[in-house]
Design a protein around this motif. Structure first.
Motif, PDB file in Angstrom:
ATOM      1  N   LEU A  90       0.825  -1.210   0.000  1.00  0.00           N
ATOM      2  CA  LEU A  90       0.000   0.000   0.000  1.00  0.00           C
ATOM      3  C   LEU A  90       0.860   1.260   0.000  1.00  0.00           C
ATOM      4  O   LEU A  90       0.527   2.243  -0.670  1.00  0.00           O
ATOM      5  CB  LEU A  90      -0.958  -0.018   1.188  1.00  0.00           C
ATOM      6  N   LEU A  91       1.967   1.229   0.717  1.00  0.00           N
ATOM      7  CA  LEU A  91       2.889   2.366   0.697  1.00  0.00           C
ATOM      8  C   LEU A  91       3.454   2.555  -0.710  1.00  0.00           C
ATOM      9  O   LEU A  91       3.540   3.679  -1.214  1.00  0.00           O
ATOM     10  CB  LEU A  91       4.027   2.159   1.702  1.00  0.00           C
ATOM     11  N   GLY A  92       3.804   1.462  -1.353  1.00  0.00           N
ATOM     12  CA  GLY A  92       4.300   1.534  -2.726  1.00  0.00           C
ATOM     13  C   GLY A  92       3.272   2.121  -3.672  1.00  0.00           C
ATOM     14  O   GLY A  92       3.602   2.929  -4.547  1.00  0.00           O
ATOM     15  N   VAL A  93       2.006   1.742  -3.498  1.00  0.00           N
ATOM     16  CA  VAL A  93       0.934   2.302  -4.327  1.00  0.00           C
ATOM     17  C   VAL A  93       0.827   3.806  -4.107  1.00  0.00           C
ATOM     18  O   VAL A  93       0.706   4.571  -5.065  1.00  0.00           O
ATOM     19  CB  VAL A  93      -0.416   1.604  -4.032  1.00  0.00           C
ATOM     20  N   LEU A  94       0.879   4.223  -2.862  1.00  0.00           N
ATOM     21  CA  LEU A  94       0.800   5.656  -2.564  1.00  0.00           C
ATOM     22  C   LEU A  94       1.933   6.416  -3.252  1.00  0.00           C
ATOM     23  O   LEU A  94       1.704   7.461  -3.871  1.00  0.00           O
ATOM     24  CB  LEU A  94       0.841   5.885  -1.051  1.00  0.00           C
ATOM     25  N   ILE A  95       3.127   5.881  -3.178  1.00  0.00           N
ATOM     26  CA  ILE A  95       4.274   6.516  -3.835  1.00  0.00           C
ATOM     27  C   ILE A  95       4.052   6.579  -5.349  1.00  0.00           C
ATOM     28  O   ILE A  95       4.321   7.602  -5.988  1.00  0.00           O
ATOM     29  CB  ILE A  95       5.579   5.777  -3.481  1.00  0.00           C
ATOM     30  N   CYS A  96       3.540   5.492  -5.919  1.00  0.00           N
ATOM     31  CA  CYS A  96       3.279   5.461  -7.369  1.00  0.00           C
ATOM     32  C   CYS A  96       2.223   6.482  -7.772  1.00  0.00           C
ATOM     33  O   CYS A  96       2.362   7.158  -8.799  1.00  0.00           O
ATOM     34  CB  CYS A  96       2.845   4.064  -7.800  1.00  0.00           C
ATOM     35  N   ILE A  97       1.163   6.600  -6.980  1.00  0.00           N
ATOM     36  CA  ILE A  97       0.096   7.559  -7.293  1.00  0.00           C
ATOM     37  C   ILE A  97       0.629   8.991  -7.202  1.00  0.00           C
ATOM     38  O   ILE A  97       0.311   9.837  -8.047  1.00  0.00           O
ATOM     39  CB  ILE A  97      -1.114   7.364  -6.353  1.00  0.00           C
ATOM     40  N   ILE A  98       1.443   9.252  -6.206  1.00  0.00           N
ATOM     41  CA  ILE A  98       2.047  10.588  -6.097  1.00  0.00           C
ATOM     42  C   ILE A  98       2.932  10.852  -7.313  1.00  0.00           C
ATOM     43  O   ILE A  98       2.883  11.932  -7.909  1.00  0.00           O
ATOM     44  CB  ILE A  98       2.831  10.732  -4.777  1.00  0.00           C
ATOM     45  N   GLY A  99       3.711   9.863  -7.712  1.00  0.00           N
ATOM     46  CA  GLY A  99       4.553  10.011  -8.902  1.00  0.00           C
ATOM     47  C   GLY A  99       3.731  10.260 -10.150  1.00  0.00           C
ATOM     48  O   GLY A  99       4.072  11.108 -10.981  1.00  0.00           O
ATOM     49  N   MET A 100       2.625   9.534 -10.294  1.00  0.00           N
ATOM     50  CA  MET A 100       1.746   9.733 -11.441  1.00  0.00           C
ATOM     51  C   MET A 100       1.203  11.156 -11.453  1.00  0.00           C
ATOM     52  O   MET A 100       1.179  11.810 -12.496  1.00  0.00           O
ATOM     53  CB  MET A 100       0.588   8.727 -11.393  1.00  0.00           C
ATOM     54  N   ALA A 101       0.793  11.644 -10.295  1.00  0.00           N
ATOM     55  CA  ALA A 101       0.237  13.000 -10.217  1.00  0.00           C
ATOM     56  C   ALA A 101       1.289  14.049 -10.575  1.00  0.00           C
ATOM     57  O   ALA A 101       0.992  15.021 -11.283  1.00  0.00           O
ATOM     58  CB  ALA A 101      -0.325  13.251  -8.821  1.00  0.00           C
ATOM     59  N   VAL A 102       2.507  13.855 -10.113  1.00  0.00           N
ATOM     60  CA  VAL A 102       3.582  14.801 -10.439  1.00  0.00           C
ATOM     61  C   VAL A 102       3.814  14.824 -11.947  1.00  0.00           C
ATOM     62  O   VAL A 102       3.929  15.888 -12.561  1.00  0.00           O
ATOM     63  CB  VAL A 102       4.882  14.436  -9.684  1.00  0.00           C
ATOM     64  N   ILE A 103       3.857  13.645 -12.559  1.00  0.00           N
ATOM     65  CA  ILE A 103       4.096  13.569 -14.004  1.00  0.00           C
ATOM     66  C   ILE A 103       2.948  14.194 -14.790  1.00  0.00           C
ATOM     67  O   ILE A 103       3.164  14.981 -15.715  1.00  0.00           O
ATOM     68  CB  ILE A 103       4.305  12.102 -14.439  1.00  0.00           C
ATOM     69  N   MET A 104       1.720  13.865 -14.439  1.00  0.00           N
ATOM     70  CA  MET A 104       0.573  14.317 -15.233  1.00  0.00           C
ATOM     71  C   MET A 104       0.182  15.768 -14.977  1.00  0.00           C
ATOM     72  O   MET A 104      -0.280  16.448 -15.885  1.00  0.00           O
ATOM     73  CB  MET A 104      -0.648  13.423 -14.973  1.00  0.00           C
TER      74      MET A 104
END
Length: 110
Positions: A90-104
């Motif tokens: 779940l922590l990994g998912v949170l990090i991925c979602i934050i990364g996606m938001a930064v990129i998009m």
């Protein structure tokens, strides 16, 4: 509203990709019918088509899509494969979602 639309398209795209890959897995690894390859092919074709609906350049889309893919894959793990994600998942998912938001949604210097 745009963020919700992007998130929705990414989510549907991820489901199409996962289904398209999971069905051959069932055939190859678990002895299910070879006929699963038919819906798998349609699902992967839908996945490719869905990628064309994304609003950004292809490279940025693929990079950001990865974050959503990870979260959908872990939901699949839980809902389809009956394996509950761990706290580190779940922590990994949170990090991925934050990364996606930064990129998009980060600022663009043209």
């Amino acid at each position: 509203m745009e963020a919700l639309k992007i998130f929705g398209i990414f989510t549907v795209t991820a489901v199409a990709e996962i289904v398209g890959c999971y069905l051959p897995y069932l055939w190859l690894r678990q002895g299910h019918s070879i006929w699963l390859l038919v819906p798998a092919a349609f699902s992967l074709a839908a996945f490719v088509w869905l990628l064309t609906l994304h609003p950004e350049a292809a490279g940025r889309t693929y990079a950001a899509y990865g974050g959503i893919y990870v979260s959908v894959a872990l939901m699949w793990l839980w809902l389809v494969e009956s394996t509950r994600p761990t706290m580190t998942d779940l922590l990994g998912v949170l990090i991925c979602i934050i990364g996606m938001a930064v990129i998009m949604f980060g600022p663009r210097n043209v």
